[in-house]
Design a protein around this motif. Sequence first.
Motif, PDB file in Angstrom:
ATOM      1  N   SER A 245     -16.053  48.295 -59.108  1.00 11.59           N
ATOM      2  CA  SER A 245     -17.196  48.706 -59.580  1.00 11.59           C
ATOM      3  C   SER A 245     -18.197  47.875 -58.963  1.00 11.59           C
ATOM      4  O   SER A 245     -19.508  48.228 -58.337  1.00 11.59           O
ATOM      5  CB  SER A 245     -17.479  48.586 -61.118  1.00 11.59           C
ATOM      6  N   TYR A 246     -17.785  46.533 -58.857  1.00 12.64           N
ATOM      7  CA  TYR A 246     -18.762  45.597 -57.910  1.00 12.64           C
ATOM      8  C   TYR A 246     -18.841  45.954 -56.430  1.00 12.64           C
ATOM      9  O   TYR A 246     -19.867  46.209 -56.230  1.00 12.64           O
ATOM     10  CB  TYR A 246     -18.177  44.232 -58.254  1.00 12.64           C
ATOM     11  N   GLN A 247     -17.828  46.318 -55.944  1.00 10.24           N
ATOM     12  CA  GLN A 247     -17.989  46.679 -54.672  1.00 10.24           C
ATOM     13  C   GLN A 247     -18.751  47.813 -54.197  1.00 10.24           C
ATOM     14  O   GLN A 247     -19.480  47.826 -53.384  1.00 10.24           O
ATOM     15  CB  GLN A 247     -16.387  46.925 -53.894  1.00 10.24           C
ATOM     16  N   ASN A 248     -18.507  48.751 -55.051  1.00 14.05           N
ATOM     17  CA  ASN A 248     -19.312  50.063 -55.131  1.00 14.05           C
ATOM     18  C   ASN A 248     -20.912  49.724 -55.245  1.00 14.05           C
ATOM     19  O   ASN A 248     -21.721  50.330 -54.536  1.00 14.05           O
ATOM     20  CB  ASN A 248     -18.837  51.174 -55.910  1.00 14.05           C
ATOM     21  N   GLY A 249     -21.127  48.889 -56.023  1.00 14.51           N
ATOM     22  CA  GLY A 249     -22.366  48.473 -56.275  1.00 14.51           C
ATOM     23  C   GLY A 249     -23.206  48.033 -55.183  1.00 14.51           C
ATOM     24  O   GLY A 249     -24.436  48.253 -54.753  1.00 14.51           O
ATOM     25  N   ARG A 250     -22.376  47.000 -54.608  1.00 13.48           N
ATOM     26  CA  ARG A 250     -22.823  46.359 -53.506  1.00 13.48           C
ATOM     27  C   ARG A 250     -23.010  47.439 -52.109  1.00 13.48           C
ATOM     28  O   ARG A 250     -23.986  47.396 -51.391  1.00 13.48           O
ATOM     29  CB  ARG A 250     -21.866  45.216 -52.801  1.00 13.48           C
ATOM     30  N   ALA A 251     -21.964  48.331 -52.186  1.00 16.84           N
ATOM     31  CA  ALA A 251     -21.901  49.234 -50.941  1.00 16.84           C
ATOM     32  C   ALA A 251     -23.277  50.258 -51.163  1.00 16.84           C
ATOM     33  O   ALA A 251     -24.102  50.586 -50.236  1.00 16.84           O
ATOM     34  CB  ALA A 251     -20.790  50.168 -51.053  1.00 16.84           C
TER      35      ALA A 251
ATOM     36  N   LYS B 178     -28.815  51.675 -49.267  1.00 18.89           N
ATOM     37  CA  LYS B 178     -30.080  51.745 -49.630  1.00 18.89           C
ATOM     38  C   LYS B 178     -31.060  50.810 -48.659  1.00 18.89           C
ATOM     39  O   LYS B 178     -32.366  51.365 -48.511  1.00 18.89           O
ATOM     40  CB  LYS B 178     -30.628  51.428 -50.990  1.00 18.89           C
ATOM     41  N   LEU B 179     -30.587  49.847 -48.137  1.00 21.02           N
ATOM     42  CA  LEU B 179     -31.299  48.984 -47.426  1.00 21.02           C
ATOM     43  C   LEU B 179     -31.377  49.382 -45.937  1.00 21.02           C
ATOM     44  O   LEU B 179     -31.964  48.889 -45.265  1.00 21.02           O
ATOM     45  CB  LEU B 179     -30.704  47.380 -47.339  1.00 21.02           C
ATOM     46  N   LEU B 180     -30.152  50.070 -45.450  1.00 21.80           N
ATOM     47  CA  LEU B 180     -29.799  50.564 -44.324  1.00 21.80           C
ATOM     48  C   LEU B 180     -31.077  51.228 -43.493  1.00 21.80           C
ATOM     49  O   LEU B 180     -31.519  50.957 -42.369  1.00 21.80           O
ATOM     50  CB  LEU B 180     -28.815  51.228 -44.255  1.00 21.80           C
ATOM     51  N   PRO B 181     -31.780  52.027 -44.235  1.00 24.91           N
ATOM     52  CA  PRO B 181     -32.980  52.830 -43.656  1.00 24.91           C
ATOM     53  C   PRO B 181     -34.121  51.608 -43.371  1.00 24.91           C
ATOM     54  O   PRO B 181     -34.782  51.760 -42.320  1.00 24.91           O
ATOM     55  CB  PRO B 181     -33.702  53.551 -44.676  1.00 24.91           C
ATOM     56  N   ILE B 182     -34.028  50.736 -44.042  1.00 24.51           N
ATOM     57  CA  ILE B 182     -35.432  49.210 -43.559  1.00 24.51           C
ATOM     58  C   ILE B 182     -34.615  48.850 -42.307  1.00 24.51           C
ATOM     59  O   ILE B 182     -35.493  48.519 -41.611  1.00 24.51           O
ATOM     60  CB  ILE B 182     -35.273  48.537 -44.830  1.00 24.51           C
ATOM     61  N   TYR B 183     -33.361  48.640 -42.219  1.00 23.12           N
ATOM     62  CA  TYR B 183     -32.714  47.765 -41.054  1.00 23.12           C
ATOM     63  C   TYR B 183     -33.234  48.904 -39.805  1.00 23.12           C
ATOM     64  O   TYR B 183     -33.429  48.348 -38.936  1.00 23.12           O
ATOM     65  CB  TYR B 183     -31.316  47.760 -41.240  1.00 23.12           C
ATOM     66  N   ASP B 184     -32.890  50.139 -40.094  1.00 27.07           N
ATOM     67  CA  ASP B 184     -33.269  51.153 -38.949  1.00 27.07           C
ATOM     68  C   ASP B 184     -34.488  50.893 -38.566  1.00 27.07           C
ATOM     69  O   ASP B 184     -35.071  51.031 -37.226  1.00 27.07           O
ATOM     70  CB  ASP B 184     -32.831  52.427 -39.625  1.00 27.07           C
TER      71      ASP B 184
ATOM     72  N   ILE C 223     -28.744  38.296 -44.793  1.00 21.71           N
ATOM     73  CA  ILE C 223     -28.658  38.657 -46.009  1.00 21.71           C
ATOM     74  C   ILE C 223     -27.257  39.834 -45.996  1.00 21.71           C
ATOM     75  O   ILE C 223     -26.301  39.785 -46.626  1.00 21.71           O
ATOM     76  CB  ILE C 223     -29.767  39.556 -46.601  1.00 21.71           C
ATOM     77  N   PHE C 224     -27.336  40.597 -44.979  1.00 26.47           N
ATOM     78  CA  PHE C 224     -26.049  41.390 -44.641  1.00 26.47           C
ATOM     79  C   PHE C 224     -24.791  40.549 -44.422  1.00 26.47           C
ATOM     80  O   PHE C 224     -23.787  41.097 -45.000  1.00 26.47           O
ATOM     81  CB  PHE C 224     -26.257  42.241 -43.436  1.00 26.47           C
ATOM     82  N   GLU C 225     -25.235  39.658 -43.703  1.00 30.00           N
ATOM     83  CA  GLU C 225     -23.836  38.674 -43.268  1.00 30.00           C
ATOM     84  C   GLU C 225     -23.170  38.077 -44.914  1.00 30.00           C
ATOM     85  O   GLU C 225     -21.931  38.007 -44.885  1.00 30.00           O
ATOM     86  CB  GLU C 225     -24.073  37.574 -42.282  1.00 30.00           C
ATOM     87  N   SER C 226     -24.218  37.558 -45.615  1.00 25.74           N
ATOM     88  CA  SER C 226     -23.674  36.858 -46.727  1.00 25.74           C
ATOM     89  C   SER C 226     -23.238  37.945 -47.725  1.00 25.74           C
ATOM     90  O   SER C 226     -22.457  37.494 -48.732  1.00 25.74           O
ATOM     91  CB  SER C 226     -25.011  36.325 -47.432  1.00 25.74           C
TER      92      SER C 226
ATOM     93  N   ARG D 218     -27.033  53.205 -35.874  1.00 29.14           N
ATOM     94  CA  ARG D 218     -25.842  52.145 -35.832  1.00 29.14           C
ATOM     95  C   ARG D 218     -25.036  52.380 -37.253  1.00 29.14           C
ATOM     96  O   ARG D 218     -25.782  52.762 -38.314  1.00 29.14           O
ATOM     97  CB  ARG D 218     -26.225  50.821 -35.657  1.00 29.14           C
ATOM     98  N   GLY D 219     -23.728  52.117 -37.213  1.00 28.78           N
ATOM     99  CA  GLY D 219     -23.148  52.169 -38.555  1.00 28.78           C
ATOM    100  C   GLY D 219     -22.814  51.053 -39.272  1.00 28.78           C
ATOM    101  O   GLY D 219     -23.381  49.847 -38.641  1.00 28.78           O
ATOM    102  N   ALA D 220     -22.436  50.791 -40.472  1.00 29.56           N
ATOM    103  CA  ALA D 220     -22.264  49.540 -41.310  1.00 29.56           C
ATOM    104  C   ALA D 220     -21.042  49.587 -42.126  1.00 29.56           C
ATOM    105  O   ALA D 220     -20.708  50.916 -42.468  1.00 29.56           O
ATOM    106  CB  ALA D 220     -23.619  49.510 -42.173  1.00 29.56           C
TER     107      ALA D 220
END
Length: 190
Positions: free
Chosen positions: A83-89, A94-100, A129-132, A172-174
């Motif tokens: 559940s924690y991993q899915n929440g992070r994912a 949701k942040l990937l469009p901002i990255y794009d 943030i992504f690295e952390s 790009r993928g993540a």
Amino acid sequence: MEDKDVKTQQETAGTPEIETAEPAETETAPKKEPKKTKGKKSQLEDEVKALTDKLTEERDAHLRLAAEYDNFRKRSQKEKDASYQNGRADAVAKLLPIYDNLERALQQPTEDAAYKKGVELTMAETMKIFESLGVTVFGERGEAFDPNYHNAVMHVDDETLGENTISQVFQRGAKLGKKVIRFAMVQVAN
């Protein structure tokens, strides 16, 4: 009369009084007692066996209950971690469009150096943030095409590039750890 009294005294004196009920009981009592003792012994053995069986059943039930609880605890921990991993994912997705958008903004030519510097700093902070969070961004031109990570939306015949090589990256993928959050959209050279 005297003779009669003497005879009666002699008869009663010579014969001791014997109770017949007692010897009969003592003779039959020992014969019945071993049978009762033997019966009691087998009855006790049966009771001990029944109690032992009951204790074994209760012990088995207790062990099963303990194993079920242990499995429940492990399953709950796995579900909590998942559940924690899915929440992070989900948050990263949701942040990937901002990255794009930041990536597109960096590719656009601009004469405003302060604007470009601000976008670069924002992109650098996003990457930190992504690295952390353990997010890896992938999908570069020249990489080998892998259908587990890349989504080929176009094919091109290009002799300068090897077969199954990414010639252009549209998005790009993540991935978070080993879980792919978003596949990279690419053009592949045949």
